[in-house]
Motif scaffolding. Sequence first.
Motif, PDB file in Angstrom:
ATOM      1  N   VAL A  31       0.997  -1.273  -0.045  1.00 19.95           N
ATOM      2  CA  VAL A  31      -0.101  -0.034  -0.003  1.00 19.95           C
ATOM      3  C   VAL A  31       0.928   1.106   0.105  1.00 19.95           C
ATOM      4  O   VAL A  31       0.714   2.287  -0.825  1.00 19.95           O
ATOM      5  N   ILE A  32       1.836   1.367   1.054  1.00 17.15           N
ATOM      6  CA  ILE A  32       2.785   2.508   1.098  1.00 17.15           C
ATOM      7  C   ILE A  32       3.398   2.524  -0.306  1.00 17.15           C
ATOM      8  O   ILE A  32       3.660   3.742  -1.041  1.00 17.15           O
ATOM      9  N   VAL A  33       4.001   1.530  -0.828  1.00 17.78           N
ATOM     10  CA  VAL A  33       4.617   1.631  -2.300  1.00 17.78           C
ATOM     11  C   VAL A  33       3.833   2.325  -3.188  1.00 17.78           C
ATOM     12  O   VAL A  33       3.916   3.224  -4.220  1.00 17.78           O
ATOM     13  N   GLU A  34       2.763   1.951  -3.386  1.00 18.69           N
ATOM     14  CA  GLU A  34       1.520   2.429  -4.240  1.00 18.69           C
ATOM     15  C   GLU A  34       1.391   3.899  -3.964  1.00 18.69           C
ATOM     16  O   GLU A  34       1.169   4.559  -5.078  1.00 18.69           O
ATOM     17  N   MET A  35       1.355   4.484  -2.845  1.00 21.78           N
ATOM     18  CA  MET A  35       1.116   5.666  -2.366  1.00 21.78           C
ATOM     19  C   MET A  35       2.184   6.667  -2.960  1.00 21.78           C
ATOM     20  O   MET A  35       2.186   7.522  -3.437  1.00 21.78           O
ATOM     21  N   CYS A  36       3.529   5.893  -2.517  1.00 21.50           N
ATOM     22  CA  CYS A  36       4.742   6.722  -2.983  1.00 21.50           C
ATOM     23  C   CYS A  36       4.773   6.822  -4.537  1.00 21.50           C
ATOM     24  O   CYS A  36       5.201   7.734  -5.110  1.00 21.50           O
ATOM     25  N   PHE A  37       4.325   5.794  -5.266  1.00 18.07           N
ATOM     26  CA  PHE A  37       4.337   5.770  -6.661  1.00 18.07           C
ATOM     27  C   PHE A  37       3.442   6.844  -7.215  1.00 18.07           C
ATOM     28  O   PHE A  37       3.790   7.490  -8.069  1.00 18.07           O
ATOM     29  N   GLN A  38       2.241   7.071  -6.687  1.00 20.72           N
ATOM     30  CA  GLN A  38       1.262   8.071  -7.166  1.00 20.72           C
ATOM     31  C   GLN A  38       1.632   9.235  -6.598  1.00 20.72           C
ATOM     32  O   GLN A  38       1.684  10.048  -7.422  1.00 20.72           O
TER      33      GLN A  38
ATOM     34  N   TRP B   7       0.494   7.726   9.857  1.00 16.60           N
ATOM     35  CA  TRP B   7       1.728   7.198  10.591  1.00 16.60           C
ATOM     36  C   TRP B   7       1.934   6.836  11.737  1.00 16.60           C
ATOM     37  O   TRP B   7       2.057   5.869  12.405  1.00 16.60           O
ATOM     38  N   GLU B   8       1.070   7.710  12.511  1.00 16.03           N
ATOM     39  CA  GLU B   8       0.926   7.699  14.100  1.00 16.03           C
ATOM     40  C   GLU B   8      -0.034   6.348  14.180  1.00 16.03           C
ATOM     41  O   GLU B   8       0.085   5.485  15.256  1.00 16.03           O
ATOM     42  N   ALA B   9      -1.072   6.268  13.269  1.00 19.78           N
ATOM     43  CA  ALA B   9      -1.793   5.052  13.542  1.00 19.78           C
ATOM     44  C   ALA B   9      -0.969   3.652  13.327  1.00 19.78           C
ATOM     45  O   ALA B   9      -1.106   2.605  14.007  1.00 19.78           O
ATOM     46  N   LEU B  10      -0.417   3.741  12.351  1.00 22.79           N
ATOM     47  CA  LEU B  10       0.674   2.258  11.873  1.00 22.79           C
ATOM     48  C   LEU B  10       1.215   2.391  12.950  1.00 22.79           C
ATOM     49  O   LEU B  10       1.640   1.026  13.244  1.00 22.79           O
ATOM     50  N   LYS B  11       2.123   2.905  13.616  1.00 24.78           N
ATOM     51  CA  LYS B  11       2.985   2.960  14.727  1.00 24.78           C
ATOM     52  C   LYS B  11       2.368   2.438  15.831  1.00 24.78           C
ATOM     53  O   LYS B  11       3.001   1.419  16.582  1.00 24.78           O
ATOM     54  N   GLU B  12       1.007   2.647  16.158  1.00 25.56           N
ATOM     55  CA  GLU B  12       0.195   1.941  16.989  1.00 25.56           C
ATOM     56  C   GLU B  12      -0.356   0.726  16.868  1.00 25.56           C
ATOM     57  O   GLU B  12      -1.276   0.145  17.388  1.00 25.56           O
ATOM     58  N   LYS B  13      -0.195   0.222  15.533  1.00 26.28           N
ATOM     59  CA  LYS B  13      -0.782  -0.958  14.829  1.00 26.28           C
ATOM     60  C   LYS B  13      -2.180  -0.820  14.476  1.00 26.28           C
ATOM     61  O   LYS B  13      -2.967  -1.983  14.912  1.00 26.28           O
TER      62      LYS B  13
ATOM     63  N   LEU C 107      -4.936  -0.126  12.219  1.00 30.40           N
ATOM     64  CA  LEU C 107      -5.139  -0.226  10.764  1.00 30.40           C
ATOM     65  C   LEU C 107      -6.408   0.332  10.423  1.00 30.40           C
ATOM     66  O   LEU C 107      -6.556   1.112   9.245  1.00 30.40           O
ATOM     67  N   ASP C 108      -7.196   0.153  11.381  1.00 34.99           N
ATOM     68  CA  ASP C 108      -8.877   0.897  11.174  1.00 34.99           C
ATOM     69  C   ASP C 108      -8.445   2.712  11.031  1.00 34.99           C
ATOM     70  O   ASP C 108      -8.777   3.248  10.050  1.00 34.99           O
ATOM     71  N   LYS C 109      -7.736   3.047  11.967  1.00 35.63           N
ATOM     72  CA  LYS C 109      -7.488   4.440  11.868  1.00 35.63           C
ATOM     73  C   LYS C 109      -6.556   4.726  10.872  1.00 35.63           C
ATOM     74  O   LYS C 109      -6.957   5.842  10.328  1.00 35.63           O
ATOM     75  N   ALA C 110      -5.628   4.017  10.417  1.00 38.65           N
ATOM     76  CA  ALA C 110      -4.664   4.461   9.264  1.00 38.65           C
ATOM     77  C   ALA C 110      -5.485   4.681   8.224  1.00 38.65           C
ATOM     78  O   ALA C 110      -5.329   5.528   7.235  1.00 38.65           O
ATOM     79  N   SER C 111      -6.417   3.663   7.916  1.00 37.42           N
ATOM     80  CA  SER C 111      -7.313   3.602   6.656  1.00 37.42           C
ATOM     81  C   SER C 111      -8.135   4.713   6.825  1.00 37.42           C
ATOM     82  O   SER C 111      -8.286   5.213   5.737  1.00 37.42           O
ATOM     83  N   ALA C 112      -8.742   4.935   7.704  1.00 35.86           N
ATOM     84  CA  ALA C 112      -9.529   6.191   8.217  1.00 35.86           C
ATOM     85  C   ALA C 112      -8.940   7.497   7.845  1.00 35.86           C
ATOM     86  O   ALA C 112      -9.316   8.370   7.074  1.00 35.86           O
ATOM     87  N   GLU C 113      -7.542   7.620   8.105  1.00 36.56           N
ATOM     88  CA  GLU C 113      -6.746   8.941   7.957  1.00 36.56           C
ATOM     89  C   GLU C 113      -6.486   8.809   6.317  1.00 36.56           C
ATOM     90  O   GLU C 113      -6.328  10.103   5.924  1.00 36.56           O
TER      91      GLU C 113
ATOM     92  N   SER D 193      -8.935   0.052   1.914  1.00 32.24           N
ATOM     93  CA  SER D 193      -9.476  -0.972   2.118  1.00 32.24           C
ATOM     94  C   SER D 193      -8.609  -2.375   2.507  1.00 32.24           C
ATOM     95  O   SER D 193      -8.624  -2.846   3.234  1.00 32.24           O
ATOM     96  N   VAL D 194      -7.744  -2.260   1.638  1.00 31.18           N
ATOM     97  CA  VAL D 194      -6.566  -3.160   1.486  1.00 31.18           C
ATOM     98  C   VAL D 194      -5.822  -3.064   3.059  1.00 31.18           C
ATOM     99  O   VAL D 194      -5.308  -3.717   3.653  1.00 31.18           O
ATOM    100  N   MET D 195      -5.262  -1.653   3.152  1.00 27.87           N
ATOM    101  CA  MET D 195      -4.787  -1.213   4.357  1.00 27.87           C
ATOM    102  C   MET D 195      -5.407  -1.823   5.711  1.00 27.87           C
ATOM    103  O   MET D 195      -4.985  -2.319   6.659  1.00 27.87           O
ATOM    104  N   LYS D 196      -6.695  -1.443   5.830  1.00 26.79           N
ATOM    105  CA  LYS D 196      -7.657  -1.861   6.930  1.00 26.79           C
ATOM    106  C   LYS D 196      -7.733  -3.423   7.007  1.00 26.79           C
ATOM    107  O   LYS D 196      -7.677  -3.845   8.137  1.00 26.79           O
ATOM    108  N   ASN D 197      -7.553  -4.057   5.888  1.00 27.85           N
ATOM    109  CA  ASN D 197      -7.707  -5.413   5.948  1.00 27.85           C
ATOM    110  C   ASN D 197      -6.422  -6.210   6.108  1.00 27.85           C
ATOM    111  O   ASN D 197      -6.213  -7.655   5.774  1.00 27.85           O
ATOM    112  N   ALA D 198      -5.363  -5.474   6.258  1.00 25.51           N
ATOM    113  CA  ALA D 198      -4.139  -5.949   6.074  1.00 25.51           C
ATOM    114  C   ALA D 198      -3.515  -7.311   6.983  1.00 25.51           C
ATOM    115  O   ALA D 198      -2.563  -7.904   6.625  1.00 25.51           O
ATOM    116  N   ASN D 199      -4.342  -7.165   8.050  1.00 22.91           N
ATOM    117  CA  ASN D 199      -3.668  -8.355   9.101  1.00 22.91           C
ATOM    118  C   ASN D 199      -4.856  -9.148   9.190  1.00 22.91           C
ATOM    119  O   ASN D 199      -4.741  -9.966  10.184  1.00 22.91           O
ATOM    120  N   LYS D 200      -5.813  -9.490   8.367  1.00 23.26           N
ATOM    121  CA  LYS D 200      -7.103 -10.418   8.493  1.00 23.26           C
ATOM    122  C   LYS D 200      -6.668 -11.480   7.520  1.00 23.26           C
ATOM    123  O   LYS D 200      -5.997 -11.608   6.552  1.00 23.26           O
TER     124      LYS D 200
END
Length: 93
Positions: free
Chosen positions: A33-40, A53-59, A61-67, A86-93
């Motif tokens: 996901v981050i690669v795609e964001m950096c590409f775009q 980034w704060e949400a990712l550090k806190e693990k 993913l719901d908040k990271a997705s919302a941000e 959506s991919v980010m939100k479900n990355a650990n499922k």
Amino acid sequence: MTKKLLKKFLIIASDSARELLRDIEHNHIIFGVIVEMCFQLGKPRVMKFKKMWEALKEKNLDKASAEMIDSNWHKQTTKRCESLASVMKNANK
């Protein structure tokens, strides 16, 4: 875009994502996901997603997705942003 140029941009995006995620525990899905964001958007713009980034550090993913959704990027490329969020939100499922 030629294959050579595409490969160059993908290497830049991958290196950028690797650097941005350096101190964050992540899996290959989050990395993608981050690669795609950096590409775009480019690394400088992706760095500005402070709350994501704060949400990712806190693990959190719901908040990271919302941000990701709560951004100008979402207004500009809605479908791509929502798909990656959506991919980010479900990355650990």
